[in-house]
Enzyme design. Structure first.
Site, mmCIF file in Angstrom:
data_model
loop_
_atom_site.group_PDB
_atom_site.id
_atom_site.type_symbol
_atom_site.label_atom_id
_atom_site.label_comp_id
_atom_site.label_asym_id
_atom_site.label_seq_id
_atom_site.Cartn_x
_atom_site.Cartn_y
_atom_site.Cartn_z
ATOM 1 N N GLU A 1 -11.510 -10.069 -7.239
ATOM 2 C CA GLU A 1 -10.379 -10.154 -6.623
ATOM 3 C C GLU A 1 -9.787 -11.459 -5.920
ATOM 4 O O GLU A 1 -8.911 -11.502 -5.478
ATOM 5 C CB GLU A 1 -9.823 -8.925 -5.923
ATOM 6 C CG GLU A 1 -10.861 -8.614 -4.886
ATOM 7 C CD GLU A 1 -10.498 -7.136 -4.053
ATOM 8 O OE1 GLU A 1 -9.429 -6.611 -4.527
ATOM 9 O OE2 GLU A 1 -11.518 -6.770 -3.378
ATOM 10 N N CYS B 1 -9.240 -2.015 -12.127
ATOM 11 C CA CYS B 1 -8.909 -1.104 -11.211
ATOM 12 C C CYS B 1 -7.405 -1.493 -10.368
ATOM 13 O O CYS B 1 -7.068 -0.647 -9.479
ATOM 14 C CB CYS B 1 -9.963 -0.625 -10.161
ATOM 15 S SG CYS B 1 -10.491 -1.777 -9.104
ATOM 16 N N ASP C 1 -4.917 -7.800 -5.761
ATOM 17 C CA ASP C 1 -5.253 -8.973 -5.092
ATOM 18 C C ASP C 1 -5.546 -10.306 -5.691
ATOM 19 O O ASP C 1 -5.304 -11.316 -5.295
ATOM 20 C CB ASP C 1 -6.498 -8.609 -4.135
ATOM 21 C CG ASP C 1 -6.208 -7.869 -2.760
ATOM 22 O OD1 ASP C 1 -5.153 -8.243 -2.141
ATOM 23 O OD2 ASP C 1 -6.911 -7.128 -2.606
ATOM 24 N N HIS D 1 0.896 -1.267 -0.110
ATOM 25 C CA HIS D 1 -0.042 -0.160 -0.057
ATOM 26 C C HIS D 1 0.613 1.331 -0.034
ATOM 27 O O HIS D 1 0.528 2.399 -0.494
ATOM 28 C CB HIS D 1 -1.066 -0.072 1.201
ATOM 29 C CG HIS D 1 -2.130 -0.983 0.660
ATOM 30 N ND1 HIS D 1 -2.275 -2.289 1.107
ATOM 31 C CD2 HIS D 1 -3.327 -0.790 -0.203
ATOM 32 C CE1 HIS D 1 -3.101 -2.788 0.731
ATOM 33 N NE2 HIS D 1 -3.835 -2.079 0.051
#
Ligand code: PEP
Ligand code: MG
Length: 591
Positions: A436, A507, A460, A192
């Site tokens: 995901e 995305c 993911d 992240h």
């Protein structure tokens, strides 16, 4: 001159002096008995440190409020309270006066005692205050050791930040105007922190091993976030050619020079390009980058970096602002608000998951279904904001049909509640699922009957398909977006969406990768959503390709031998793409 290669984490070029960010690290704590009669000197040292930290904290709160416009700086206010707690201060003084301990050791001992007491408490809130105690203790010991300056305040000139690793909150708090790039020892391309660097449009190279030991503060560094190459102490010729590349890149990524809307293909037609955003990121620059909507609004950032769940009103304000903003991007722009995707490595500030395996635990939609009050509050806030524009709601980490039906019941309940209260909302608000988790892709046909759109979250999906932690550089070689397994799941998802006429986007960050993002477009997704900084480059790539080119590109992996590795498929795709794009573009995007 030394060249080091790490992981190409956030695209872009940076050149400038190095700032070595040491964070808090390990501060040595001397422990000794103070000579009789000199206890007063220790007390004075302690008081000076407390006063210095108080003024640093106050300055920090003020600076951050100016820089980020954030009012929720209670983390630091809480640190001030601990610092000024008379009970704690008395105990430290007692250790100095009675035990004749030096100030550093007295601080350590008193804080250790309190930490142990807090950690034993049943109330999670108090248990988590341990982190605040740790923070204040570190500040105090650092100050006593004579290294009091806070790195956030120390960075004054634009620099490349060299660090062991950075937490998401450290990254957000650095003064954007002074950060040219990041070069870190650890980290990975889809952690992240990496996503934050991209969202903030800061070039970054991670996984450099021991870069902190090989570079000194103030030395010049050249950093290429597309290739992962970092050059230390460059010679004149290298410097000159790097600056020339930077000049050409800045012309290329100037979206204003694009004649047609982002994502328009050479032959006409388009793959819509939208932006991934999160609360706290300034939205203003997105229009210039060419974003045609907000394809992913990561709502969980309202929770991260905060001690408390945001109220319905706070959420409503944030969603309303982003929705109003999205309307300025294009006449038909939508904003896709993803409901709280918490868990895994995304935890509220200072909280650690107590689950043995948080990535497979009670996260995202699972968390919301087990905390229905949180879910309802968020739904109310999103629905209320939906009258401001074209809002879509998206569920993260869906792994089975029953999660979709349970969530549908919650929305229906919230809508009935709003109806009863006479509150307006968009009655036909589209609801979609992220794909995901492999089970979602495998059951995509069934899922398509329950939702209005899909969005493939490749960050993911790759992690769960390859069983390779997206944040762990030790398994980065297994993290293959173009592995056949991932491609099959993506194809299934696209086919299921098309079969029912549903929109489908990607995305995950791979949407912004020239080779991989173009491949998703070739497979037939109608939207690519990415950090805004990458939109101009992806637009340039698509503007050079026709629909026929994309159809041909889609066949490249299929034409490879059945035992081709993910890396080989990627390389074949890259070669194909490089052969179709102008040399200037391929050089700059690092193909
Ligand atoms: C993804 O997993 O691809 C995604 C977009 O979600 P996040 O990166 O926030 O987990
Ligand atoms: Mg995800």
């Amino acid at each position: 001159m030394t060249t080091v290669t790490g992981l190409a984490t956030a695209r872009g070029l940076a050149a400038g002096p190095v700032f070595v960010y040491r964070g808090d690290g390990n501060i040595p704590t001397p422990e000794y008995i103070v000579e009789e009669g000199r206890e007063g000197e220790e007390l004075a040292r302690l008081s000076r440190s407390i006063a210095a930290i108080r003024s640093d904290l106050e300055r920090m709160i003020e600076t951050l409020r100016e820089r980020t416009g954030r009012q929720d700086l209670h983390i630091f206010e809480c640190h001030l309270m601990i610092l000024e707690d008379p009970y704690l201060a008395d105990e430290i003084k007692k250790k100095i006066l009675v035990g004749r301990l030096n100030a550093e050791a007295a601080v350590r001992k008193v804080f250790a005692l309190h930490r142990a007491q807090f950690a034993k408490m049943n109330d999670a809130y108090f248990r988590e205050r341990v982190l605040d105690l740790d923070d204040v203790e570190r500040r105090l010991v650092k100050s006593l050791a004579g290294c009091s300056k806070d790195p956030h305040l120390e960075i004054k000139t634009p620099s490349i930040i060299v660090a062991d690793d950075l937490t998401p909150s450290e990254t957000v708090l650095l003064p954007r105007e002074c950060v040219l790039g990041f070069a870190t020892n650890g980290g990975s391309t889809t952690s992240h922190v990496a996503l934050l660097a991209r969202a903030l449009a800061i070039p970054a190279v991670t996984g450099l091993g021991n870069i902190t030991a090989n570079v000194g503060a103030g030395e010049t560094m050249l950093l290429d976030g597309s290739t992962g190459v970092v050059i230390l102490r460059p010679d004149e010729a290298t410097r000159a050619s790097f600056y020339e590349l930077m000049r050409r890149e800045s012309c290329l990524v100037d979206a204003a020079s694009m004649e047609r809307p982002a994502g328009t293909l050479k032959s006409g037609g388009e793959v819509r390009i939208c932006a991934n955003v999160h609360p706290g990121i300034p939205l203003a620059g997105f229009r210039e980058k060419g974003a045609r909507g907000i394809g992913l609004y990561r709502s969980e950032f309202l929770w991260l970096n905060s001690d408390f769940e945001p109220t319905e009103e706070e959420q409503f304000e944030a969603y309303r602002e982003a929705t109003r903003f999205s309307r300025q991007l294009a006449p038909d722009a939508t904003i896709t608000i993803r409901v709280l995707d918490i868990g895994g490595d995304k935890m509220m500030r200072g909280r650690k998951s107590s689950e043995p395996n948080p990535f497979l635990g009670n996260r995202s939609i699972r968390y919301l279904l087990s905390h229905k009050d949180v879910f309802r509050r968020q739904m109310r806030a999103i629905l209320r904001a939906s009258v401001e524009g074209r809002v879509r709601i998206m569920y993260p980490m869906v792994s089975c049909i029953e999660e979709l039906t349970a969530a549908a019941e919650i929305i229906a309940g919230v809508k009935a509640e709003l109806d009863a209260e006479g509150v307006a909302y968009a009655k036909d608000i589209p609801v979609g699922a992220m794909i995901e988790v492999p089970s979602a892709a495998l059951c995509a046909e069934e899922f398509a009957r329950h939702v209005d759109f899909f969005s493939i979250g490749t960050n993911d999906l790759v992690q769960y398909t390859m069983a390779a932690d997206r944040g762990n550089d030790a398994v980065a070689h297994l993290y293959q977006p173009l592995n056949r397994a991932v491609i099959s799941l993506a194809k299934m998802s696209v086919a299921a969406a098309k079969g029912r006429g549903l929109p489908i986007s990607v995305c995950g960050e791979s949407a912004a990768d020239p080779v991989v993002g173009t491949y998703w477009a070739a497979l037939g997704v109608d939207t690519l959503s990415m950090s805004a900084a990458y939109i101009p480059v992806m637009s340039r790539i698509l503007a050079n390709l026709t629909r026929e080119d994309l159809d041909e590109y889609a066949k490249v992996p299929d034409s490879m031998p059945s035992d081709a590795t993910g890396r080989q498929i990627f390389d074949a795709c890259r070669d194909w793409l490089a052969s179709r794009l102008p040399a200037e573009l391929t050089e700059i995007v690092g193909l």
